[in-house]
Scaffold this motif. Structure first.
Motif, PDB file in Angstrom:
ATOM      1  N   GLU A 122      12.492  69.188  -1.811  1.00 32.40           N
ATOM      2  CA  GLU A 122      13.025  69.667  -0.492  1.00 32.40           C
ATOM      3  C   GLU A 122      14.098  69.361  -0.059  1.00 32.40           C
ATOM      4  OE1 GLU A 122       8.366  69.756   1.445  1.00 32.40           O
ATOM      5  OE2 GLU A 122       9.950  68.893   2.525  1.00 32.40           O
ATOM      6  N   TYR A 123      14.630  68.268  -0.594  1.00 34.12           N
ATOM      7  CA  TYR A 123      15.858  67.646  -0.205  1.00 34.12           C
ATOM      8  C   TYR A 123      16.907  67.553  -1.370  1.00 34.12           C
ATOM      9  CZ  TYR A 123      12.845  66.327   3.321  1.00 34.12           C
ATOM     10  OH  TYR A 123      11.928  66.307   4.517  1.00 34.12           O
ATOM     11  N   VAL A 124      16.785  68.150  -2.424  1.00 37.00           N
ATOM     12  CA  VAL A 124      17.608  68.159  -3.503  1.00 37.00           C
ATOM     13  C   VAL A 124      18.836  68.806  -3.089  1.00 37.00           C
ATOM     14  CG1 VAL A 124      18.086  68.979  -6.038  1.00 37.00           C
ATOM     15  CG2 VAL A 124      15.819  67.959  -5.526  1.00 37.00           C
ATOM     16  N   GLY A 125      19.981  68.133  -3.262  1.00 35.95           N
ATOM     17  CA  GLY A 125      21.432  68.715  -2.969  1.00 35.95           C
ATOM     18  C   GLY A 125      21.537  68.875  -1.613  1.00 35.95           C
ATOM     19  N   GLU A 126      20.625  68.652  -0.397  1.00 34.97           N
ATOM     20  CA  GLU A 126      20.536  69.073   0.894  1.00 34.97           C
ATOM     21  C   GLU A 126      21.402  68.007   1.589  1.00 34.97           C
ATOM     22  OE1 GLU A 126      17.606  70.303   4.386  1.00 34.97           O
ATOM     23  OE2 GLU A 126      16.708  69.850   2.366  1.00 34.97           O
ATOM     24  N   ILE A 127      22.336  68.616   2.459  1.00 35.37           N
ATOM     25  CA  ILE A 127      23.280  67.979   3.459  1.00 35.37           C
ATOM     26  C   ILE A 127      22.801  68.186   4.548  1.00 35.37           C
ATOM     27  CG2 ILE A 127      25.548  67.650   3.888  1.00 35.37           C
ATOM     28  CD1 ILE A 127      26.445  68.582   1.165  1.00 35.37           C
ATOM     29  N   TYR A 128      22.614  67.045   5.373  1.00 36.99           N
ATOM     30  CA  TYR A 128      22.367  66.829   6.810  1.00 36.99           C
ATOM     31  C   TYR A 128      23.715  66.756   7.645  1.00 36.99           C
ATOM     32  CZ  TYR A 128      17.263  66.433   5.611  1.00 36.99           C
ATOM     33  OH  TYR A 128      16.202  66.656   5.016  1.00 36.99           O
ATOM     34  N   GLU A 129      23.654  67.273   8.726  1.00 42.69           N
ATOM     35  CA  GLU A 129      24.749  67.311   9.517  1.00 42.69           C
ATOM     36  C   GLU A 129      24.610  66.952  11.125  1.00 42.69           C
ATOM     37  OE1 GLU A 129      27.125  70.919   9.152  1.00 42.69           O
ATOM     38  OE2 GLU A 129      27.151  70.998   7.174  1.00 42.69           O
ATOM     39  N   PHE A 130      25.367  66.079  11.449  1.00 43.37           N
ATOM     40  CA  PHE A 130      25.183  65.682  12.950  1.00 43.37           C
ATOM     41  C   PHE A 130      26.573  65.492  13.455  1.00 43.37           C
ATOM     42  CE2 PHE A 130      24.644  62.621  16.331  1.00 43.37           C
ATOM     43  CZ  PHE A 130      24.014  63.244  17.283  1.00 43.37           C
ATOM     44  N   GLU A 131      27.021  66.149  14.486  1.00 40.24           N
ATOM     45  CA  GLU A 131      28.351  66.032  15.108  1.00 40.24           C
ATOM     46  C   GLU A 131      29.340  66.393  13.884  1.00 40.24           C
ATOM     47  OE1 GLU A 131      29.281  65.582  18.256  1.00 40.24           O
ATOM     48  OE2 GLU A 131      27.358  65.820  18.955  1.00 40.24           O
ATOM     49  N   ASP A 132      30.130  65.405  13.602  1.00 42.19           N
ATOM     50  CA  ASP A 132      31.211  65.557  12.723  1.00 42.19           C
ATOM     51  C   ASP A 132      31.065  64.803  11.403  1.00 42.19           C
ATOM     52  OD1 ASP A 132      31.658  63.329  14.072  1.00 42.19           O
ATOM     53  OD2 ASP A 132      33.936  63.511  14.146  1.00 42.19           O
ATOM     54  N   ILE A 163      19.866  60.310  10.192  1.00 41.31           N
ATOM     55  CA  ILE A 163      20.498  61.542  10.351  1.00 41.31           C
ATOM     56  C   ILE A 163      19.448  62.691  10.256  1.00 41.31           C
ATOM     57  CG2 ILE A 163      20.828  62.051   8.056  1.00 41.31           C
ATOM     58  CD1 ILE A 163      23.783  62.985   9.078  1.00 41.31           C
ATOM     59  N   LYS A 164      18.346  62.299   9.635  1.00 45.22           N
ATOM     60  CA  LYS A 164      17.400  63.402   9.849  1.00 45.22           C
ATOM     61  C   LYS A 164      16.610  63.660  11.065  1.00 45.22           C
ATOM     62  CE  LYS A 164      15.435  63.275   4.838  1.00 45.22           C
ATOM     63  NZ  LYS A 164      14.268  62.943   3.998  1.00 45.22           N
TER      64      LYS A 164
END
Length: 222
Positions: A122-132, A163-164
């Motif tokens: 589910e998280y392969v290559g997944e990028i989490y974002e928060f603010e900048d 970050i998750k």
């Protein structure tokens, strides 16, 4: 891999603990529903093996509670109940798999490994974002503006927690459980070292790690 087994039959848990440990799988055990719910809610496991008939809080209630809390940890239900309705009821309440007692231990181990692989993809290559800020979970890459940093493992595990689930307070116990393990003899100063490193990295961003006095830490906007 780290799993939780919630089962009130001690002989079964002892046998499973032995077999999973031989497979180099870390195991935590709860022999009643209340302890099972407490551990399952920590969100530190790759798979939960959950019996339905438990003293205190039953397995279905544990399952409903962790799903209501937003935890997506894969769950295998163990039960002596083998009717179609029982299996459907468990699956409809958030179970990922179902195994009827008595079961072959090889089959349970295979199913646990399969569910753990499913979770990891589910998280392969997944990028989490928060603010900048952006964080690549698989590759331990932290992106700050036009800069990219490969961060050390424990620092990466802490960053992933934050970050998750930004704006969620993580207690010091939860952090120790996730990064070092329940039985580890870790001082709070160890946590502070990694928090300090992450704070330094985020100094020029719009995010910060805030100390919640007497409780723990959280990632939030400045």
């Amino acid at each position: 891999m780290r799993i939780l087994i919630v089962e009130d039959e001690v002989k079964i848990t002892q046998a499973l603990n032995f077999l999973f440990t031989k497979q180099k799988i870390d195991v935590d055990i709860a022999n009643d529903g209340e302890e099972g719910l407490l551990l399952a809610s920590k969100d530190i496991y790759d798979v939960i093996v959950l019996d339905i008939m438990l003293p205190g809080v039953d397995g279905i209630q544990i399952l409903k509670t962790i799903r209501k809390e937003g935890l997506k940890t894969p769950v295998i239900m163990l039960t002596a109940k083998d009717t179609i309705d029982d299996r459907v009821f468990g699956l409809e309440n958030g179970a990922d798999d179902y195994l009827v007692k008595p079961f072959a231990t090889k089959e349970l181990i295979a199913r646990v490994k399969a569910l753990a692989r499913r979770k990891s993809t589910e998280y392969v290559g997944e990028i989490y974002e928060f603010e900048d800020i952006r964080y690549d979970v698989k590759n331990y890459l932290l992106f700050l503006g036009d800069k990219e940093y490969k961060i050390p493992l424990k620092e990466a595990m802490l960053m992933e927690m934050f970050i998750k689930k930004p704006r969620q307070v993580f207690t010091r116990e939860q952090i120790i459980d996730r990064i070092w393990g329940l039985e580890a003899d870790v001082l709070e100063s160890n946590i502070e070292i990694y928090v300090h490193h992450l704070r330094k990295r985020l100094e020029e961003t719009n995010a910060k790690i805030e100390t919640v006095r007497g409780v723990g830490y959280m990632l939030k906007e400045k």
